[in-house]
Scaffold this active site. Structure first.
Site, mmCIF file in Angstrom:
data_model
loop_
_atom_site.group_PDB
_atom_site.id
_atom_site.type_symbol
_atom_site.label_atom_id
_atom_site.label_comp_id
_atom_site.label_asym_id
_atom_site.label_seq_id
_atom_site.Cartn_x
_atom_site.Cartn_y
_atom_site.Cartn_z
ATOM 1 N N TYR A 114 -7.003 -4.838 -1.334
ATOM 2 C CA TYR A 114 -5.715 -5.039 -2.008
ATOM 3 C C TYR A 114 -5.667 -4.279 -3.335
ATOM 4 C CZ TYR A 114 -1.445 -7.504 -3.428
ATOM 5 O OH TYR A 114 -0.156 -7.806 -3.802
ATOM 6 N N LYS A 148 0.777 -1.240 0.000
ATOM 7 C CA LYS A 148 0.000 0.000 0.000
ATOM 8 C C LYS A 148 0.814 1.299 0.000
ATOM 9 C CE LYS A 148 -4.121 -1.337 -0.334
ATOM 10 N NZ LYS A 148 -3.977 -1.720 -1.715
HETATM 11 P P1 RFL Z 1 10.138 8.372 -0.482
HETATM 12 O O1 RFL Z 1 10.136 7.417 -1.648
HETATM 13 O O2 RFL Z 1 10.843 7.957 0.746
HETATM 14 O O3 RFL Z 1 10.730 9.743 -1.035
HETATM 15 C C1 RFL Z 1 11.123 10.799 -0.170
HETATM 16 C C2 RFL Z 1 12.225 11.577 -0.853
HETATM 17 O O4 RFL Z 1 12.594 12.689 -0.042
HETATM 18 C C3 RFL Z 1 14.013 12.769 0.000
HETATM 19 N N1 RFL Z 1 14.388 13.521 1.208
HETATM 20 C C4 RFL Z 1 14.749 14.828 1.190
HETATM 21 N N2 RFL Z 1 14.888 15.700 0.193
HETATM 22 C C5 RFL Z 1 15.283 16.956 0.509
HETATM 23 N N3 RFL Z 1 15.550 17.346 1.786
HETATM 24 C C6 RFL Z 1 15.414 16.512 2.814
HETATM 25 N N4 RFL Z 1 15.678 16.922 4.072
HETATM 26 C C7 RFL Z 1 15.000 15.181 2.537
HETATM 27 N N5 RFL Z 1 14.778 14.091 3.315
HETATM 28 C C8 RFL Z 1 14.408 13.103 2.494
HETATM 29 C C9 RFL Z 1 14.463 11.329 -0.028
HETATM 30 O O5 RFL Z 1 15.819 11.192 -0.472
HETATM 31 C C10 RFL Z 1 13.484 10.746 -1.030
HETATM 32 O O6 RFL Z 1 13.936 10.848 -2.359
HETATM 33 O O7 RFL Z 1 8.649 8.770 -0.057
HETATM 34 P P2 RFL Z 1 7.319 8.942 -0.948
HETATM 35 O O8 RFL Z 1 7.580 9.752 -2.170
HETATM 36 O O9 RFL Z 1 6.295 9.355 0.002
HETATM 37 O O10 RFL Z 1 6.997 7.456 -1.490
HETATM 38 C C11 RFL Z 1 6.593 6.437 -0.626
HETATM 39 C C12 RFL Z 1 7.094 5.072 -1.142
HETATM 40 O O11 RFL Z 1 8.470 5.156 -1.421
HETATM 41 C C13 RFL Z 1 6.848 3.948 -0.114
HETATM 42 O O12 RFL Z 1 5.618 4.122 0.537
HETATM 43 C C14 RFL Z 1 6.844 2.551 -0.776
HETATM 44 O O13 RFL Z 1 8.095 2.232 -1.277
HETATM 45 C C15 RFL Z 1 6.404 1.477 0.234
HETATM 46 N N6 RFL Z 1 6.461 0.110 -0.301
HETATM 47 C C16 RFL Z 1 5.474 -0.413 -1.115
HETATM 48 N N7 RFL Z 1 4.437 0.349 -1.478
HETATM 49 C C17 RFL Z 1 3.488 -0.139 -2.327
HETATM 50 O O14 RFL Z 1 2.530 0.577 -2.642
HETATM 51 N N8 RFL Z 1 3.557 -1.390 -2.871
HETATM 52 C C18 RFL Z 1 4.570 -2.213 -2.564
HETATM 53 O O15 RFL Z 1 4.618 -3.324 -3.114
HETATM 54 C C19 RFL Z 1 5.564 -1.747 -1.639
HETATM 55 N N9 RFL Z 1 6.600 -2.522 -1.327
HETATM 56 C C20 RFL Z 1 7.567 -0.688 -0.027
HETATM 57 C C21 RFL Z 1 7.594 -2.006 -0.561
HETATM 58 C C22 RFL Z 1 8.629 -0.204 0.730
HETATM 59 C C23 RFL Z 1 9.695 -1.009 0.973
HETATM 60 N N10 RFL Z 1 10.736 -0.436 1.744
HETATM 61 C C24 RFL Z 1 12.096 -0.522 1.449
HETATM 62 C C25 RFL Z 1 10.420 0.548 2.766
HETATM 63 C C26 RFL Z 1 8.668 -2.825 -0.326
HETATM 64 C C27 RFL Z 1 9.703 -2.347 0.454
HETATM 65 C C28 RFL Z 1 10.816 -3.293 0.667
HETATM 66 C C1 PHB Z 2 7.307 -6.252 -4.160
HETATM 67 O O1 PHB Z 2 8.305 -5.632 -3.806
HETATM 68 O O2 PHB Z 2 7.217 -6.768 -5.302
HETATM 69 C C2 PHB Z 2 6.173 -6.389 -3.221
HETATM 70 C C3 PHB Z 2 6.302 -5.931 -1.915
HETATM 71 C C4 PHB Z 2 5.251 -6.087 -1.043
HETATM 72 C C5 PHB Z 2 4.075 -6.681 -1.458
HETATM 73 C C6 PHB Z 2 3.939 -7.112 -2.768
HETATM 74 C C7 PHB Z 2 4.995 -6.969 -3.653
HETATM 75 O O3 PHB Z 2 3.042 -6.864 -0.598
#
Ligand code: RFL
Ligand code: PHB
Length: 389
Positions: free
Chosen positions: A382, A296
């Site tokens: 989902y 999400k």
């Molecule tokens: P981001 O992507 O963290 O971007 C924030 C940006 O701000 C920068 N920043 C700054 N810039 C200027 N000055 C400052 N002081 C700053 N401090 C920080 C950072 O460098 C960065 O570029 O947040 P945003 O844009 O809100 O996006 C959110 C998403 O990245 C996050 O929610 C998702 O990745 C979560 N997530 C997943 N979401 C899904 O919808 N579907 C998925 O399947 C899913 N899988 C995941 C995920 C997150 C994961 N991790 C690593 C947390 C799987 C993983 C493993």
């Molecule tokens: C993915 O990274 O592909 C991913 C992560 C979390 C999910 C589904 C897919 O729940």
């Protein structure tokens, strides 16, 4: 420097917000403290809701997504002896798409640098001032070391969980809710064709495992591990053995290949409210974190900035404050729904607690496999609920 909306952070939230505003005649400047290479390489989410796909497509950044994205019509829920498919179109008439966050980010950056609003990488010392008045400003140091001031009409804090914006909103008045889970994910990326047509969410006595993918040739797999686990202790062989055990099903095998990335990710739920202080607005991970089990996080970030873009257009073009005034409540309604769903998926699928907890989890999984209303509830959440939930 002067702009209408100063945007802190070039993750999906900040980049998409800038794009949506640009298309509606509002100018912005995006400030990012990392390099372009770093931002484009950060491996994260993989699943996009239909609404997210439609938003990106309508914003003119969906061409490659339409060509290379993989439409998925369901998921498998697995527990010992059973792999049950949930058919999303049958259950709720919607689907989801596999398209990496890295690719979404690259597409947005390309559009931005190709005639879009300014996007400055490698800035530092970002701070915000006077957010309670009508002319807030952002101070920062440019990539060349020069101190700069950006005068704005409004500021978007899209700077992720560790950014500078949320503390400023919280210092006004606010509260946070938090849950840390007693487990983490070990994630790998492997040059291996996925051995499954749909993602597999597997409950196993040894811990949860998730089989995902990025393309017909690249698999993304996750294992539940202890939060303190050291990545050095997980050899490639140990990872493949654990995946084989947790996904075991007669006549079926995980496809192995070269592992190109390995990392351990903490699991947390976090909500900060409100999403606004004066002319500073929070969106995406800056305001909330969900554990990845519900897929999400990225979708919530897109939903937030879709609402925020309309609210800022109304404020800055029509001088009406109704949508900015209701932004926080409207966004938080959806945030809490996704927070509940992500907590539910996480709690149902990860091993923790005792055998009593395990029997409750298995009972819930069997219920979803046997009851159409129970399966539909999962499928609707989902694949994504309507924007104004
Ligand atoms: P981001 O992507 O963290 O971007 C924030 C940006 O701000 C920068 N920043 C700054 N810039 C200027 N000055 C400052 N002081 C700053 N401090 C920080 C950072 O460098 C960065 O570029 O947040 P945003 O844009 O809100 O996006 C959110 C998403 O990245 C996050 O929610 C998702 O990745 C979560 N997530 C997943 N979401 C899904 O919808 N579907 C998925 O399947 C899913 N899988 C995941 C995920 C997150 C994961 N991790 C690593 C947390 C799987 C993983 C493993
Ligand atoms: C993915 O990274 O592909 C991913 C992560 C979390 C999910 C589904 C897919 O729940």
């Amino acid at each position: 420097m002067r702009t209408q909306v100063g945007i802190i952070g070039a993750g999906p939230a900040g980049l998409l917000l800038s794009r949506l505003l640009h298309l509606r005649g509002i100018d912005s400047v995006v400030l990012e403290n990392r390099s372009r290479d770093y931002v484009e390489a950060r491996i994260r989410a993989g699943i996009l809701e239909q609404h997210t796909v439609d938003t990106l497509t309508d914003a003119g950044v969906g061409d490659r997504l339409q060509r290379e994205g993989l439409e998925h019509r369901g998921i498998y829920l697995q527990y010992p002896g059973t792999r049950h498919k949930l058919d999303f179109p049958e259950l709720c008439g919607r689907t989801v798409w596999v398209y990496g966050q890295t690719e979404v980010t690259k597409d947005l950056i390309k559009a931005q640098l190709d005639g879009g609003p300014p996007l400055l990488f490698d800035v530092s010392d970002v701070s915000v001032e006077d957010v309670d008045g009508d002319s807030p400003r952002i101070r920062f140091t440019g990539a060349d070391g020069t101190p700069q001031v950006l005068e704005c009409d409004a500021i978007a804090g899209t700077d992720g969980f560790h950014g500078v914006s949320r503390p400023v909103v919280q210092a006004g008045s606010g509260r946070v809710w938090e849950r840390t889970y007693p487990y983490a994910w070990l994630g790998i990326l492997a040059d291996a064709a996925p051995a499954t047509d749909e993602l597999i969410y597997a409950w196993h006595p040894d811990g949860f495992a998730l089989y995902s993918m990025r393309s017909p040739k690249v698999s993304r797999l996750y294992l539940q591990v202890d939060p303190g686990e050291k990545i050095e202790d997980w050899s490639d062989d140990r990872i493949w053995e654990n995946l084989a055990t947790r996904f075991a099903l007669d006549g079926w095998e995980v496809n192995t290949g070269t592992i190109t990335e390995k990392s351990v990710l903490p699991m947390r739920s976090f909500v900060s409210a409100p999403l606004r202080r004066g002319r500073l607005f929070l969106a995406g991970d800056a305001a909330h974190i969900v554990p990845p089990t519900g897929a999400k996080g990225l979708n919530l970030a897109v939903a937030d900035v879709t609402l925020l873009a309309s609210a800022l257009v109304r404020l800055l073009q029509e001088k009406q404050t109704d949508l900015v005034d209701s932004y926080s409540d409207r966004a938080l309604a959806r945030v809490w729904r996704c927070t509940h769903f992500s907590w539910f998926m996480t709690s149902m699928l990860h091993r923790s607690g005792d055998d009593f907890d395990a029997e409750l989890q298995l009972s819930q999984l069997r219920r979803i496999a046997q009851s159409e209303p129970a399966a539909r509830e999962l499928a609707e959440n989902y694949t994504g609920l309507p924007l104004e939930y």
